[in-house]
Design an enzyme around this catalytic site. Sequence first.
Site, PDB file in Angstrom:
ATOM      1  N   CYS A   3       8.936 -33.839  54.520  1.00  0.00           N
ATOM      2  CA  CYS A   3       8.924 -34.700  53.324  1.00  0.00           C
ATOM      3  C   CYS A   3       7.987 -35.872  53.602  1.00  0.00           C
ATOM      4  O   CYS A   3       7.120 -35.772  54.487  1.00  0.00           O
ATOM      5  CB  CYS A   3      10.333 -35.135  52.936  1.00  0.00           C
ATOM      6  N   ARG A   9      15.083 -36.442  52.786  1.00  0.00           N
ATOM      7  CA  ARG A   9      15.180 -35.027  52.430  1.00  0.00           C
ATOM      8  C   ARG A   9      15.021 -34.080  53.616  1.00  0.00           C
ATOM      9  O   ARG A   9      15.877 -33.206  53.829  1.00  0.00           O
ATOM     10  CB  ARG A   9      14.132 -34.684  51.350  1.00  0.00           C
ATOM     11  N   ASP A 117      12.671 -37.230  45.341  1.00  0.00           N
ATOM     12  CA  ASP A 117      12.933 -38.162  46.439  1.00  0.00           C
ATOM     13  C   ASP A 117      14.105 -39.054  46.057  1.00  0.00           C
ATOM     14  O   ASP A 117      14.025 -39.806  45.084  1.00  0.00           O
ATOM     15  CB  ASP A 117      11.671 -38.998  46.669  1.00  0.00           C
TER      16      ASP A 117
HETATM   17  P1  4NP Z   1      11.935 -38.908  52.207  1.00  0.00           P
HETATM   18  O1  4NP Z   1      12.150 -40.249  51.364  1.00  0.00           O
HETATM   19  O2  4NP Z   1      10.474 -38.531  52.054  1.00  0.00           O
HETATM   20  O3  4NP Z   1      12.844 -37.921  51.555  1.00  0.00           O
HETATM   21  O4  4NP Z   1      12.304 -39.222  53.632  1.00  0.00           O
HETATM   22  C1  4NP Z   1      11.389 -41.393  51.624  1.00  0.00           C
HETATM   23  C2  4NP Z   1      11.868 -42.336  52.485  1.00  0.00           C
HETATM   24  C3  4NP Z   1      11.128 -43.486  52.746  1.00  0.00           C
HETATM   25  C4  4NP Z   1       9.912 -43.669  52.146  1.00  0.00           C
HETATM   26  C5  4NP Z   1       9.415 -42.742  51.273  1.00  0.00           C
HETATM   27  C6  4NP Z   1      10.165 -41.584  51.013  1.00  0.00           C
HETATM   28  N1  4NP Z   1       9.165 -44.879  52.387  1.00  0.00           N
HETATM   29  O5  4NP Z   1       8.120 -45.030  51.763  1.00  0.00           O
HETATM   30  O6  4NP Z   1       9.565 -45.679  53.226  1.00  0.00           O
END
Ligand code: 4NP
Length: 146
Positions: A3, A9, A117
């Site tokens: 992800c 995720r 997300d």
């Molecule tokens: P993930 O969600 O891609 O599902 O882990 C996110 C968590 C943090 C960030 C972006 C997406 N961030 O920009 O910090």
Amino acid sequence: MVCLGNICRSPLAEGILKSKLPINQFIIDSAGTGNYHVGDPPDLRSIKVAKKYGVNISNQKGRQFSETDFDTFDYIYVMDDSNYENVIKLARNEQDIQKVRMILNEIYPKQNYNVPDPYTGGIQGFESTFKMLDEACEEIAKKLLK
Ligand code: 4NP
């Protein structure tokens, strides 16, 4: 399992798939296309939802996806379009490209649906993320065990 941040995720997808396969026969890991959370544990909301369904992801550590992952893994499952584009940018050849799949295509073939997300929303988003990934990982596990 890939992800963006590797804290919401993909840690869930990693934990869920590991819970469905014999651990000594498969290498299952997750990574983020971004480097914001390298070394961090998963988001507490992911940890909590996973725990509720009997999956422990609290020992995972964030890492960034790299080109060498194309050598280590036979299948690379991404959560959304933007992960797909970012991973494909690192592919070195057609064989690398063929390894990359949108994870929800396992349950909705060829639809290219995204796993939304859940980072900026509430716990309910993490519940629905868990359910989607659980269904997708069930299909993946079935295929890999054949
Ligand atoms: P993930 O969600 O891609 O599902 O882990 C996110 C968590 C943090 C960030 C972006 C997406 N961030 O920009 O910090």
